[in-house]
Design a protein around this motif. Structure first.
Motif, mmCIF file in Angstrom:
data_model
loop_
_atom_site.group_PDB
_atom_site.id
_atom_site.type_symbol
_atom_site.label_atom_id
_atom_site.label_comp_id
_atom_site.label_asym_id
_atom_site.label_seq_id
_atom_site.Cartn_x
_atom_site.Cartn_y
_atom_site.Cartn_z
ATOM 1 N N GLU A 271 48.656 55.661 41.900
ATOM 2 C CA GLU A 271 48.868 56.219 40.506
ATOM 3 C C GLU A 271 49.861 55.425 39.653
ATOM 4 O OE1 GLU A 271 49.541 60.319 40.365
ATOM 5 O OE2 GLU A 271 48.051 60.911 41.893
ATOM 6 N N GLY A 272 50.684 54.870 40.318
ATOM 7 C CA GLY A 272 51.911 54.146 39.466
ATOM 8 C C GLY A 272 51.144 52.899 38.892
ATOM 9 N N GLU A 273 51.487 52.515 37.481
ATOM 10 C CA GLU A 273 50.924 51.262 37.043
ATOM 11 C C GLU A 273 51.133 50.215 37.843
ATOM 12 O OE1 GLU A 273 50.948 49.248 32.379
ATOM 13 O OE2 GLU A 273 52.307 50.787 32.731
ATOM 14 N N ALA A 274 52.313 49.565 38.033
ATOM 15 C CA ALA A 274 52.518 48.387 38.722
ATOM 16 C C ALA A 274 51.610 48.388 40.216
ATOM 17 C CB ALA A 274 54.207 48.361 39.034
ATOM 18 N N GLU A 275 51.742 49.509 40.850
ATOM 19 C CA GLU A 275 51.052 49.736 42.202
ATOM 20 C C GLU A 275 49.575 49.455 41.877
ATOM 21 O OE1 GLU A 275 54.895 51.572 42.598
ATOM 22 O OE2 GLU A 275 53.112 51.819 41.071
ATOM 23 N N CYS A 276 49.137 50.049 40.714
ATOM 24 C CA CYS A 276 47.615 50.087 40.544
ATOM 25 C C CYS A 276 47.061 48.647 40.206
ATOM 26 C CB CYS A 276 47.364 51.081 39.470
ATOM 27 S SG CYS A 276 45.540 51.171 38.896
ATOM 28 N N ALA A 277 48.092 48.023 39.271
ATOM 29 C CA ALA A 277 47.770 46.720 38.889
ATOM 30 C C ALA A 277 47.893 45.585 40.185
ATOM 31 C CB ALA A 277 49.022 46.126 37.913
ATOM 32 N N SER A 278 48.477 45.886 41.037
ATOM 33 C CA SER A 278 48.349 45.135 42.321
ATOM 34 C C SER A 278 47.253 45.518 43.058
ATOM 35 C CB SER A 278 49.654 45.268 43.483
ATOM 36 O OG SER A 278 50.986 44.984 42.605
ATOM 37 N N TRP A 279 46.824 46.560 42.978
ATOM 38 C CA TRP A 279 45.738 47.119 43.937
ATOM 39 C C TRP A 279 44.404 46.289 43.234
ATOM 40 C CZ3 TRP A 279 40.920 48.995 42.448
ATOM 41 C CH2 TRP A 279 40.228 49.679 43.553
ATOM 42 N N LEU A 280 44.391 46.278 42.022
ATOM 43 C CA LEU A 280 42.978 45.518 40.975
ATOM 44 C C LEU A 280 43.220 44.244 41.398
ATOM 45 C CD1 LEU A 280 40.808 46.232 39.169
ATOM 46 C CD2 LEU A 280 42.150 45.603 37.318
ATOM 47 N N HIS A 281 44.220 43.342 41.324
ATOM 48 C CA HIS A 281 44.493 42.017 41.780
ATOM 49 C C HIS A 281 43.911 41.812 42.831
ATOM 50 C CE1 HIS A 281 46.294 40.397 38.116
ATOM 51 N NE2 HIS A 281 47.231 41.256 38.181
ATOM 52 N N LYS A 282 44.209 42.698 44.083
ATOM 53 C CA LYS A 282 43.717 42.402 45.350
ATOM 54 C C LYS A 282 42.223 42.659 45.502
ATOM 55 C CE LYS A 282 44.193 44.331 50.098
ATOM 56 N NZ LYS A 282 44.943 45.101 50.893
ATOM 57 N N LEU A 283 41.993 43.818 44.579
ATOM 58 C CA LEU A 283 40.250 43.881 44.555
ATOM 59 C C LEU A 283 39.677 42.634 44.125
ATOM 60 C CD1 LEU A 283 37.905 46.334 44.629
ATOM 61 C CD2 LEU A 283 38.258 46.237 42.109
ATOM 62 N N TYR A 284 40.138 42.092 43.189
ATOM 63 C CA TYR A 284 39.230 40.763 42.384
ATOM 64 C C TYR A 284 39.520 39.444 43.535
ATOM 65 C CZ TYR A 284 37.617 42.307 38.177
ATOM 66 O OH TYR A 284 36.680 42.894 37.251
ATOM 67 N N GLN A 285 40.585 39.544 44.412
ATOM 68 C CA GLN A 285 40.715 38.289 45.389
ATOM 69 C C GLN A 285 39.498 38.910 46.320
ATOM 70 O OE1 GLN A 285 44.706 38.696 46.964
ATOM 71 N NE2 GLN A 285 45.349 38.901 44.852
ATOM 72 N N GLU A 286 39.289 40.023 46.697
ATOM 73 C CA GLU A 286 38.166 40.363 47.439
ATOM 74 C C GLU A 286 36.775 40.205 46.807
ATOM 75 O OE1 GLU A 286 38.826 44.490 48.482
ATOM 76 O OE2 GLU A 286 40.560 44.087 49.745
ATOM 77 N N LYS A 287 36.673 40.258 45.566
ATOM 78 C CA LYS A 287 35.418 39.927 44.940
ATOM 79 C C LYS A 287 35.133 38.513 44.882
ATOM 80 C CE LYS A 287 34.410 42.258 40.895
ATOM 81 N NZ LYS A 287 33.419 43.273 41.458
ATOM 82 N N ASP A 288 36.399 37.788 44.965
ATOM 83 C CA ASP A 288 36.076 36.123 44.865
ATOM 84 C C ASP A 288 35.539 35.749 46.240
ATOM 85 O OD1 ASP A 288 36.634 34.687 42.467
ATOM 86 O OD2 ASP A 288 38.018 33.441 44.001
ATOM 87 N N SER A 289 36.136 36.460 47.403
ATOM 88 C CA SER A 289 35.553 36.105 48.554
ATOM 89 C C SER A 289 34.257 36.484 49.005
ATOM 90 C CB SER A 289 36.583 36.904 49.723
ATOM 91 O OG SER A 289 36.267 38.401 49.825
ATOM 92 N N PHE A 290 33.638 37.663 48.192
ATOM 93 C CA PHE A 290 32.252 37.910 48.216
ATOM 94 C C PHE A 290 31.444 37.012 47.635
ATOM 95 C CE2 PHE A 290 33.932 42.649 48.119
ATOM 96 C CZ PHE A 290 34.151 42.581 49.451
ATOM 97 N N GLN A 291 31.941 36.527 46.341
ATOM 98 C CA GLN A 291 31.006 35.366 45.617
ATOM 99 C C GLN A 291 31.258 34.052 46.516
ATOM 100 O OE1 GLN A 291 29.345 36.230 43.528
ATOM 101 N NE2 GLN A 291 29.753 36.534 41.397
ATOM 102 N N GLU A 292 32.208 33.828 47.358
ATOM 103 C CA GLU A 292 32.236 32.800 48.084
ATOM 104 C C GLU A 292 31.291 32.792 49.111
ATOM 105 O OE1 GLU A 292 33.288 28.711 49.315
ATOM 106 O OE2 GLU A 292 33.776 29.717 47.504
ATOM 107 N N HIS A 293 31.170 33.718 49.725
ATOM 108 C CA HIS A 293 30.105 34.160 50.858
ATOM 109 C C HIS A 293 28.785 34.215 50.285
ATOM 110 C CE1 HIS A 293 27.532 36.896 53.340
ATOM 111 N NE2 HIS A 293 28.572 36.366 54.356
ATOM 112 N N TYR A 294 28.536 34.680 49.007
ATOM 113 C CA TYR A 294 27.131 34.445 48.519
ATOM 114 C C TYR A 294 26.811 33.027 48.197
ATOM 115 C CZ TYR A 294 23.141 35.335 45.644
ATOM 116 O OH TYR A 294 21.922 35.703 45.191
ATOM 117 N N ALA A 295 27.704 32.172 47.691
ATOM 118 C CA ALA A 295 27.652 30.699 47.465
ATOM 119 C C ALA A 295 27.321 29.976 48.705
ATOM 120 C CB ALA A 295 29.038 30.046 46.941
ATOM 121 N N GLN A 296 28.050 30.350 49.879
ATOM 122 C CA GLN A 296 27.348 29.448 51.048
ATOM 123 C C GLN A 296 26.445 30.202 51.779
ATOM 124 O OE1 GLN A 296 31.023 30.299 53.358
ATOM 125 N NE2 GLN A 296 32.407 29.181 52.220
#
Length: 383
Positions: A271-296
């Motif tokens: 719920e906290g803004e800083a914690e939510c921001a960190s959560w979203l950055h982590k989500l996009y790191q995971e999304k990046d890994s999914f795209q890397e998996h797709y590329a390979q």
């Protein structure tokens, strides 16, 4: 051999400019009709807000479904969904925030297709730039669907977004709120500058995405708590490294979209803004890994559970063609019979005008017409 010949002829017909003009005419004319009907619902809002919303959901669908029909039925683009079988029955049966990557000119349309296959296209919501409010038919329709238009100036937009999302707590239909957290479409230039920001803030760099805008996401999540049940993390890609466009769809070119969706319960997001921001950055790191998996590998992880195309978009499209083409052809026949040079020249001028309007509307979706975010002359703030 005969089948290939027929397919070649069909593809040639689909690429003809005159057919594109007819499609644009039907879309614009039907859109204006729907806009007028939506205006007629204004008194109903004062008497029965719930009914007015339900009526506008269906009127909005009469417009949006035509664009979906171009993708699904005209170009025959295939859409494959990778998702958890346990989450699949919940899609379309709950309110959700859909987080999409923003790499392609038609990623919004693939999002609409996803909505349509689960029956929430007419009630889907987006956070749109204010300029789109002036686009005929679509922008005017969105007003009645309670879409949030933003100036992209956070201090001005924050209160507007919060109030608009709060108004959805009594919305009578299941809805999905489609959100492009990157704020603009991916380009190499924007990516380079975005990663400079990541380096300056000590954030992990992304290969396939821009840094997400965390403040908008946090405000959305906070104001939809208790209303939306989950976040659908959606990552889109196209096979064979294709870069699809609306013009390609109009020409009948077939693409194959792959969409990977994860359902994340909203109550698991901090719920906290800083914690939510960190959560979203982590989500996009995971999304990046999914795209890397797709590329390979050429596919996303997990099982395939794709919903079938629904016929309603095609039925509505055919209905509008039957309703609107007959009077058009009758007018053209009368013009040809009259033989008036002035009348014929006026008709040609109108056709050219329709063509220019269509090209301008398509241009609003093109990558090089995206926001100025990422340009060297513009200061970047990824919060």
């Amino acid at each position: 051999m005969e089948f290939n010949s027929k397919m070649g002829i069909l593809q040639l017909l689909k690429s003809q400019f005159v057919l594109h003009l007819l499609m644009v005419y039907v879309f614009m004319a039907s859109g204006i009709i729907v806009n007028l009907l939506q205006i007629c619902t204004l008194p109903l809002w004062l008497v029965n807000k719930k009914l007015a919303r339900k009526v506008n959901v269906r009127l909005g669908y009469c417009i949006m479904s035509q664009i979906v029909a171009v993708l699904e039925w005209w170009s025959a683009t295939e859409c494959t969904l990778y998702t958890d079988p346990e989450s699949y029955p919940l899609y379309g049966n709950e309110n959700a925030i859909v987080v999409l990557n923003h790499n392609f000119e038609i990623d919004f349309l693939c999002g609409w297709t996803f909505c349509d296959r689960f029956g929430v296209l007419g009630s889907s919501k987006v956070l749109a730039k204010k300029e789109l409010a002036y686009v005929p038919v679509i922008g005017w329709m969105w007003y009645f669907l309670e879409i949030v238009f933003c100036k992209r100036k956070w201090e001005e937009d924050r209160q507007t977004v919060a109030e608009s999302l709060q108004n959805l707590h009594d919305y009578p239909e299941n809805f999905w709120f489609l959100l492009f957290c990157e704020g603009t479409r991916f380009t190499l230039k924007k990516h380079k500058l975005s990663m400079q920001v990541a380096e300056s803030k000590g954030l992990p760099k992304l290969k396939y995405h821009l840094l997400p805008r965390t403040k908008g996401f946090w405000v959305t999540v906070q104001n939809l708590r208790g209303n939306a049940a989950a976040v659908y993390d959606s990552t889109l890609n196209f096979r064979n490294n294709e870069a699809p466009s609306l013009l390609g769809l109009l020409n009948g070119k077939k693409y194959h979209a792959d969409l990977y969706v994860r359902r994340i319960p909203l109550d698991t997001i901090p719920e906290g803004e800083a914690e939510c921001a960190s959560w979203l950055h982590k989500l996009y790191q995971e999304k990046d890994s999914f795209q890397e998996h797709y590329a390979q590998t050429g596919k996303f992880p997990g099982p395939i559970k794709s919903p079938p195309r629904r016929p309603w978009s095609l039925i509505i499209w055919i209905f509008w063609f039957c309703l609107l083409l007959f009077p058009l052809f009758r007018v053209f026949a009368q013009l040809a019979h009259s033989g008036s040079v002035l009348t014929i020249l006026t008709t040609v001028a109108l056709c050219i005008a329709v063509s220019l309007v269509a090209r301008w509307m398509i241009g609003q979706t093109e990558i090089n017409r995206g926001s100025s975010y990422g340009n060297a002359k513009v200061s970047i703030n990824n919060n």
